[in-house]
Design a protein around this motif. Sequence first.
Motif, PDB file in Angstrom:
ATOM      1  N   VAL A   1     -17.949   2.848   4.804  1.00  0.00           N
ATOM      2  CA  VAL A   1     -16.652   3.528   4.847  1.00  0.00           C
ATOM      3  C   VAL A   1     -15.644   2.898   3.896  1.00  0.00           C
ATOM      4  O   VAL A   1     -15.031   3.585   3.079  1.00  0.00           O
ATOM      5  CB  VAL A   1     -16.094   3.544   6.292  1.00  0.00           C
ATOM      6  CG1 VAL A   1     -14.718   4.180   6.329  1.00  0.00           C
ATOM      7  CG2 VAL A   1     -17.043   4.267   7.230  1.00  0.00           C
ATOM      8  N   VAL A   2     -15.480   1.613   4.007  1.00  0.00           N
ATOM      9  CA  VAL A   2     -14.428   0.948   3.231  1.00  0.00           C
ATOM     10  C   VAL A   2     -14.786   0.873   1.748  1.00  0.00           C
ATOM     11  O   VAL A   2     -13.942   1.167   0.893  1.00  0.00           O
ATOM     12  CB  VAL A   2     -14.132  -0.456   3.799  1.00  0.00           C
ATOM     13  CG1 VAL A   2     -13.104  -1.178   2.953  1.00  0.00           C
ATOM     14  CG2 VAL A   2     -13.662  -0.346   5.237  1.00  0.00           C
ATOM     15  N   ALA A   3     -16.006   0.503   1.431  1.00  0.00           N
ATOM     16  CA  ALA A   3     -16.402   0.334   0.025  1.00  0.00           C
ATOM     17  C   ALA A   3     -16.222   1.612  -0.806  1.00  0.00           C
ATOM     18  O   ALA A   3     -15.679   1.536  -1.918  1.00  0.00           O
ATOM     19  CB  ALA A   3     -17.830  -0.175  -0.064  1.00  0.00           C
ATOM     20  N   PRO A   4     -16.635   2.779  -0.299  1.00  0.00           N
ATOM     21  CA  PRO A   4     -16.404   3.991  -1.095  1.00  0.00           C
ATOM     22  C   PRO A   4     -14.912   4.280  -1.347  1.00  0.00           C
ATOM     23  O   PRO A   4     -14.539   4.700  -2.436  1.00  0.00           O
ATOM     24  CB  PRO A   4     -17.028   5.110  -0.260  1.00  0.00           C
ATOM     25  CG  PRO A   4     -18.051   4.431   0.583  1.00  0.00           C
ATOM     26  CD  PRO A   4     -17.479   3.073   0.869  1.00  0.00           C
ATOM     27  N   HIS A   5     -14.075   4.021  -0.351  1.00  0.00           N
ATOM     28  CA  HIS A   5     -12.637   4.217  -0.541  1.00  0.00           C
ATOM     29  C   HIS A   5     -12.071   3.178  -1.508  1.00  0.00           C
ATOM     30  O   HIS A   5     -11.198   3.489  -2.323  1.00  0.00           O
ATOM     31  CB  HIS A   5     -11.905   4.146   0.800  1.00  0.00           C
ATOM     32  CG  HIS A   5     -12.059   5.377   1.609  1.00  0.00           C
ATOM     33  ND1 HIS A   5     -13.164   5.608   2.389  1.00  0.00           N
ATOM     34  CD2 HIS A   5     -11.272   6.470   1.749  1.00  0.00           C
ATOM     35  CE1 HIS A   5     -13.043   6.771   2.986  1.00  0.00           C
ATOM     36  NE2 HIS A   5     -11.909   7.316   2.615  1.00  0.00           N
ATOM     37  N   ALA A   6     -12.567   1.970  -1.406  1.00  0.00           N
ATOM     38  CA  ALA A   6     -12.106   0.912  -2.305  1.00  0.00           C
ATOM     39  C   ALA A   6     -12.479   1.239  -3.745  1.00  0.00           C
ATOM     40  O   ALA A   6     -11.724   0.923  -4.672  1.00  0.00           O
ATOM     41  CB  ALA A   6     -12.698  -0.430  -1.889  1.00  0.00           C
ATOM     42  N   ALA A   7     -13.632   1.873  -3.941  1.00  0.00           N
ATOM     43  CA  ALA A   7     -14.046   2.246  -5.292  1.00  0.00           C
ATOM     44  C   ALA A   7     -13.096   3.294  -5.887  1.00  0.00           C
ATOM     45  O   ALA A   7     -12.871   3.312  -7.097  1.00  0.00           O
ATOM     46  CB  ALA A   7     -15.474   2.775  -5.274  1.00  0.00           C
ATOM     47  N   LEU A   8     -12.552   4.149  -5.033  1.00  0.00           N
ATOM     48  CA  LEU A   8     -11.626   5.179  -5.508  1.00  0.00           C
ATOM     49  C   LEU A   8     -10.242   4.620  -5.817  1.00  0.00           C
ATOM     50  O   LEU A   8      -9.546   5.126  -6.690  1.00  0.00           O
ATOM     51  CB  LEU A   8     -11.497   6.295  -4.462  1.00  0.00           C
ATOM     52  CG  LEU A   8     -12.748   7.115  -4.189  1.00  0.00           C
ATOM     53  CD1 LEU A   8     -12.517   8.058  -3.022  1.00  0.00           C
ATOM     54  CD2 LEU A   8     -13.157   7.887  -5.439  1.00  0.00           C
ATOM     55  N   GLN A   9      -9.855   3.607  -5.077  1.00  0.00           N
ATOM     56  CA  GLN A   9      -8.541   2.990  -5.275  1.00  0.00           C
ATOM     57  C   GLN A   9      -8.680   1.468  -5.287  1.00  0.00           C
ATOM     58  O   GLN A   9      -8.224   0.790  -4.370  1.00  0.00           O
ATOM     59  CB  GLN A   9      -7.588   3.396  -4.161  1.00  0.00           C
ATOM     60  CG  GLN A   9      -7.221   4.840  -4.158  1.00  0.00           C
ATOM     61  CD  GLN A   9      -6.201   5.153  -3.080  1.00  0.00           C
ATOM     62  OE1 GLN A   9      -6.057   4.420  -2.115  1.00  0.00           O
ATOM     63  NE2 GLN A   9      -5.491   6.237  -3.254  1.00  0.00           N
ATOM     64  N   PRO A  10      -9.294   0.924  -6.316  1.00  0.00           N
ATOM     65  CA  PRO A  10      -9.563  -0.521  -6.328  1.00  0.00           C
ATOM     66  C   PRO A  10      -8.318  -1.404  -6.295  1.00  0.00           C
ATOM     67  O   PRO A  10      -8.387  -2.543  -5.873  1.00  0.00           O
ATOM     68  CB  PRO A  10     -10.352  -0.730  -7.619  1.00  0.00           C
ATOM     69  CG  PRO A  10     -10.033   0.450  -8.464  1.00  0.00           C
ATOM     70  CD  PRO A  10      -9.734   1.584  -7.534  1.00  0.00           C
ATOM     71  N   LYS A  11      -7.193  -0.874  -6.718  1.00  0.00           N
ATOM     72  CA  LYS A  11      -5.968  -1.677  -6.722  1.00  0.00           C
ATOM     73  C   LYS A  11      -5.024  -1.285  -5.589  1.00  0.00           C
ATOM     74  O   LYS A  11      -3.897  -1.766  -5.541  1.00  0.00           O
ATOM     75  CB  LYS A  11      -5.256  -1.542  -8.060  1.00  0.00           C
ATOM     76  CG  LYS A  11      -6.061  -2.113  -9.206  1.00  0.00           C
ATOM     77  CD  LYS A  11      -5.312  -2.041 -10.496  1.00  0.00           C
ATOM     78  CE  LYS A  11      -6.179  -2.617 -11.605  1.00  0.00           C
ATOM     79  NZ  LYS A  11      -5.480  -2.756 -12.849  1.00  0.00           N
ATOM     80  N   GLY A  12      -5.502  -0.440  -4.691  1.00  0.00           N
ATOM     81  CA  GLY A  12      -4.658   0.007  -3.587  1.00  0.00           C
ATOM     82  C   GLY A  12      -4.291  -1.131  -2.658  1.00  0.00           C
ATOM     83  O   GLY A  12      -5.126  -1.964  -2.300  1.00  0.00           O
TER      84      GLY A  12
END
Length: 53
Positions: free
Chosen positions: A16-27
Amino acid sequence: MIREKLTEIRRFITGVVAPHAALQPKGRWIKHLNTQLSSVESTLDVIADCMDA
């Protein structure tokens, strides 16, 4: 029980977290969430190791 929770946390991070982090790596919220989940993962890992000893 602790090992199962550790596995759940790790699966949540990778699934869950890794795919979202890939979309917004600097979020900002991604960084915060990663920090918090890493802390939980580390704590559960230490507890599981102590219980196995």
